[in-house]
Design a protein around this motif. Structure first.
Motif, PDB file in Angstrom:
ATOM      1  N   VAL A 182       0.140   8.353   1.281  1.00 20.17           N
ATOM      2  CA  VAL A 182       1.318   9.102   0.385  1.00 20.17           C
ATOM      3  C   VAL A 182       0.869   8.719  -1.047  1.00 20.17           C
ATOM      4  O   VAL A 182       0.475   7.503  -1.433  1.00 20.17           O
ATOM      5  CB  VAL A 182       2.496   8.419   0.619  1.00 20.17           C
ATOM      6  N   GLY A 227      -0.546  -5.900   2.754  1.00 17.87           N
ATOM      7  CA  GLY A 227       0.533  -4.693   3.359  1.00 17.87           C
ATOM      8  C   GLY A 227       0.841  -3.666   2.468  1.00 17.87           C
ATOM      9  O   GLY A 227       1.652  -3.112   2.745  1.00 17.87           O
ATOM     10  N   GLY A 283      -1.045  -1.456   0.585  1.00 18.54           N
ATOM     11  CA  GLY A 283      -1.735  -0.031   0.717  1.00 18.54           C
ATOM     12  C   GLY A 283      -2.823  -0.218  -0.146  1.00 18.54           C
ATOM     13  O   GLY A 283      -3.545   0.677  -0.355  1.00 18.54           O
ATOM     14  N   LYS A 284      -3.521  -1.684  -0.424  1.00 23.24           N
ATOM     15  CA  LYS A 284      -4.676  -1.850  -1.263  1.00 23.24           C
ATOM     16  C   LYS A 284      -5.993  -1.241  -0.569  1.00 23.24           C
ATOM     17  O   LYS A 284      -6.705  -0.453  -1.097  1.00 23.24           O
ATOM     18  CB  LYS A 284      -5.020  -3.150  -1.579  1.00 23.24           C
ATOM     19  N   THR A 285      -6.033  -1.354   0.961  1.00 21.35           N
ATOM     20  CA  THR A 285      -7.201  -0.973   1.698  1.00 21.35           C
ATOM     21  C   THR A 285      -7.365   0.507   1.878  1.00 21.35           C
ATOM     22  O   THR A 285      -8.213   1.439   1.795  1.00 21.35           O
ATOM     23  CB  THR A 285      -7.173  -1.589   2.855  1.00 21.35           C
ATOM     24  N   ILE A 286      -5.934   1.193   1.996  1.00 25.05           N
ATOM     25  CA  ILE A 286      -5.956   2.707   2.290  1.00 25.05           C
ATOM     26  C   ILE A 286      -6.234   3.375   1.148  1.00 25.05           C
ATOM     27  O   ILE A 286      -7.069   4.419   1.269  1.00 25.05           O
ATOM     28  CB  ILE A 286      -4.680   2.899   3.012  1.00 25.05           C
ATOM     29  N   ARG A 334       3.854  -2.372   6.911  1.00 27.81           N
ATOM     30  CA  ARG A 334       3.630  -2.327   8.206  1.00 27.81           C
ATOM     31  C   ARG A 334       4.689  -2.626   9.000  1.00 27.81           C
ATOM     32  O   ARG A 334       4.953  -2.035  10.069  1.00 27.81           O
ATOM     33  CB  ARG A 334       2.240  -3.428   8.574  1.00 27.81           C
TER      34      ARG A 334
HETATM   35  N1  LIG Z   1       0.101   5.089   0.303  1.00 32.50           N
HETATM   36  C1  LIG Z   1       0.278   5.042   1.557  1.00 32.50           C
HETATM   37  N2  LIG Z   1       0.167   6.232   2.425  1.00 32.50           N
HETATM   38  C2  LIG Z   1       0.120   6.012   3.622  1.00 32.50           C
HETATM   39  N3  LIG Z   1       0.013   4.864   4.304  1.00 32.50           N
HETATM   40  C3  LIG Z   1       0.178   3.596   3.419  1.00 32.50           C
HETATM   41  C4  LIG Z   1       0.200   3.656   2.182  1.00 32.50           C
HETATM   42  N4  LIG Z   1       0.285   2.374   1.689  1.00 32.50           N
HETATM   43  C5  LIG Z   1       0.316   1.696   2.935  1.00 32.50           C
HETATM   44  N5  LIG Z   1       0.272   2.254   3.885  1.00 32.50           N
HETATM   45  C6  LIG Z   1       0.301   1.924   5.461  1.00 32.50           C
HETATM   46  O1  LIG Z   1       0.462   0.667   5.347  1.00 32.50           O
HETATM   47  C7  LIG Z   1      -0.038  -0.383   5.949  1.00 32.50           C
HETATM   48  C8  LIG Z   1      -0.831  -1.344   5.230  1.00 32.50           C
HETATM   49  O2  LIG Z   1      -1.570  -0.885   4.184  1.00 32.50           O
HETATM   50  P1  LIG Z   1      -3.234  -1.396   3.788  1.00 32.50           P
HETATM   51  O3  LIG Z   1      -3.805  -0.616   2.924  1.00 32.50           O
HETATM   52  O4  LIG Z   1      -3.932  -2.098   5.062  1.00 32.50           O
HETATM   53  O5  LIG Z   1      -2.584  -2.879   3.054  1.00 32.50           O
HETATM   54  P2  LIG Z   1      -3.244  -4.043   2.484  1.00 32.50           P
HETATM   55  O6  LIG Z   1      -4.834  -3.752   2.296  1.00 32.50           O
HETATM   56  O7  LIG Z   1      -2.729  -3.945   0.933  1.00 32.50           O
HETATM   57  O8  LIG Z   1      -3.024  -5.097   3.108  1.00 32.50           O
HETATM   58  C9  LIG Z   1      -1.157   0.617   6.806  1.00 32.50           C
HETATM   59  O9  LIG Z   1      -0.889   0.832   8.021  1.00 32.50           O
HETATM   60  C10 LIG Z   1      -1.247   1.747   5.982  1.00 32.50           C
HETATM   61  O10 LIG Z   1      -1.717   2.967   6.650  1.00 32.50           O
END
Ligand SMILES: Nc1ncnc2c1ncn2[C@@H]1O[C@H](COP(=O)(O)OP(=O)(O)O)[C@@H](O)[C@H]1O
Ligand SMILES: [Mg+2]
Length: 313
Positions: free
Chosen positions: A27, A56, A58-61, A248
């Motif tokens: 998103v 959680g 969304g940094k990684t995604i 999550r």
């Molecule tokens: N903008 C986004 N669009 C779709 N899914 C997202 C988004 N942001 C977070 N998520 C979902 O939320 C969860 C945590 O995201 P993640 O990137 O792993 O967070 P972080 O790296 O900050 O811990 C994942 O399951 C991810 O798919």
């Protein structure tokens, strides 16, 4: 078929050859669109950015998506990432010598296995240093040269200059969260674009939950709103809760509720419950490990209060 052959067949079937093959459902409204734009700005000005936010959000995604965009634009540029902690040594990201080969051939290129940072530097790929502030100062210092000079010294082999497309992204939890080391001042000084991510606005978070639900899973809008209000309540209670529920947790709750709904539809449930009853149970199961209470506070008590407040007795 032998076990070994079976393993090889499965491995090749599941191998992701390139990040562009990955389908990333993301998103990009609200903070995510802005953050992506900042990553683009950093890339085109040759500055290295950092994403800062709690677990959680969304940094990684976002990094994976950004890396996949780059890969699509200039073909086969890879994405590597490494989550750091105190046990990470420079050899984990630079690479190391295979002891058996080194014994026979010495410290040669042939005996060297590249680490993810070196590979990204050679290939012009994207490297994500996740939780970079948890690495020891010693490991952090090894990252100064790649960030400053886009080069790196490899013991016994020499110094390499990175491909022009090499891009380094750091990600970290805000420093005030316990259990994390500080980012060294030297490293901080070399990161010049700071991108903050927090828990998203309601509309964005609901979109994220929806996009993460498998196709055949369905929850009503009013139910999604309830899930959001439970999750949001954990973020408002700053007195009892040190780390609230992440995105999550909301995704997990929506999946569990959708499963109950689909079992209901196919007549596989003996007794139907109200959405309030389902969500009370689901909240207990999901939130128990999804929130970190302040010292001396019991998670169970916090959860019961939240259930009471958002779902009623
Ligand atoms: N903008 C986004 N669009 C779709 N899914 C997202 C988004 N942001 C977070 N998520 C979902 O939320 C969860 C945590 O995201 P993640 O990137 O792993 O967070 P972080 O790296 O900050 O811990 C994942 O399951 C991810 O798919
Ligand atoms: Mg992450």
């Amino acid at each position: 078929m032998s076990d070994k052959e079976r393993f090889e067949e499965l491995f090749n079937k599941h191998l992701i050859k390139d990040i562009t093959e990955e389908n990333i459902d993301i998103v990009l409204t609200g903070q995510y669109g802005k953050a992506l734009e900042l990553l683009r700005d950093a890339e085109s000005t040759g500055l290295f950015p950092a994403l800062v936010g709690p677990p959680g959000v969304g940094k990684t995604i976002l990094c994976r998506y950004f890396a996949s965009l780059r890969a699509k634009e200039n073909k086969n540029k890879s994405f590597y990432w490494l989550t750091m902690d105190e046990s990470i040594k420079p050899s984990h990201f630079i690479g190391s010598f295979d002891p058996a080969i080194t014994l026979k051939k010495g410290f040669t290129l042939e005996a060297f296995n590249s680490g993810p940072l070196l590979s990204a530097m050679l290939e012009g790929g994207t490297f994500l240093a996740n939780e970079i502030n948890r690495a020891t100062e010693y490991s952090q210092n090894t990252l100064l040269e790649p960030l400053e000079e886009a080069s790196i010294g490899i013991p016994h082999l020499g110094r390499i200059k990175a491909d022009d497309d090499f891009f380094f992204i750091s990600a970290m939890n805000p420093e005030e969260l316990s259990g994390t080391h500080r980012l060294s001042e030297a490293l901080k000084d070399r990161i010049k674009v700071w991108i903050k991510l927090t828990y998203p606005e309601k509309a964005t978070e609901l979109d994220i939950i929806r996009i993460n639900l498998p196709e055949h899973f369905f929850v009503e809008e009013s139910e999604l709103e309830l899930i959001y209000s439970i999750i949001n309540e954990t973020r408002r209670n700053k007195i009892d809760i040190e780390i609230p529920a992440s995105i999550r947790a909301g995704i997990a709750m929506a999946k569990l509720l959708a499963r109950k709904r689909s079992l209901e539809k196919s007549g596989q449930l003996k007794e139907k419950k109200s959405v309030y009853e389902y969500l009370s149970d689901i909240s207990r199961n999901v939130l128990l490990g999804s929130i970190k209470p302040k010292p001396g506070v019991k998670a169970e008590n916090i959860i019961e209060n939240i259930i009471h407040k958002t779902l009623g007795a």
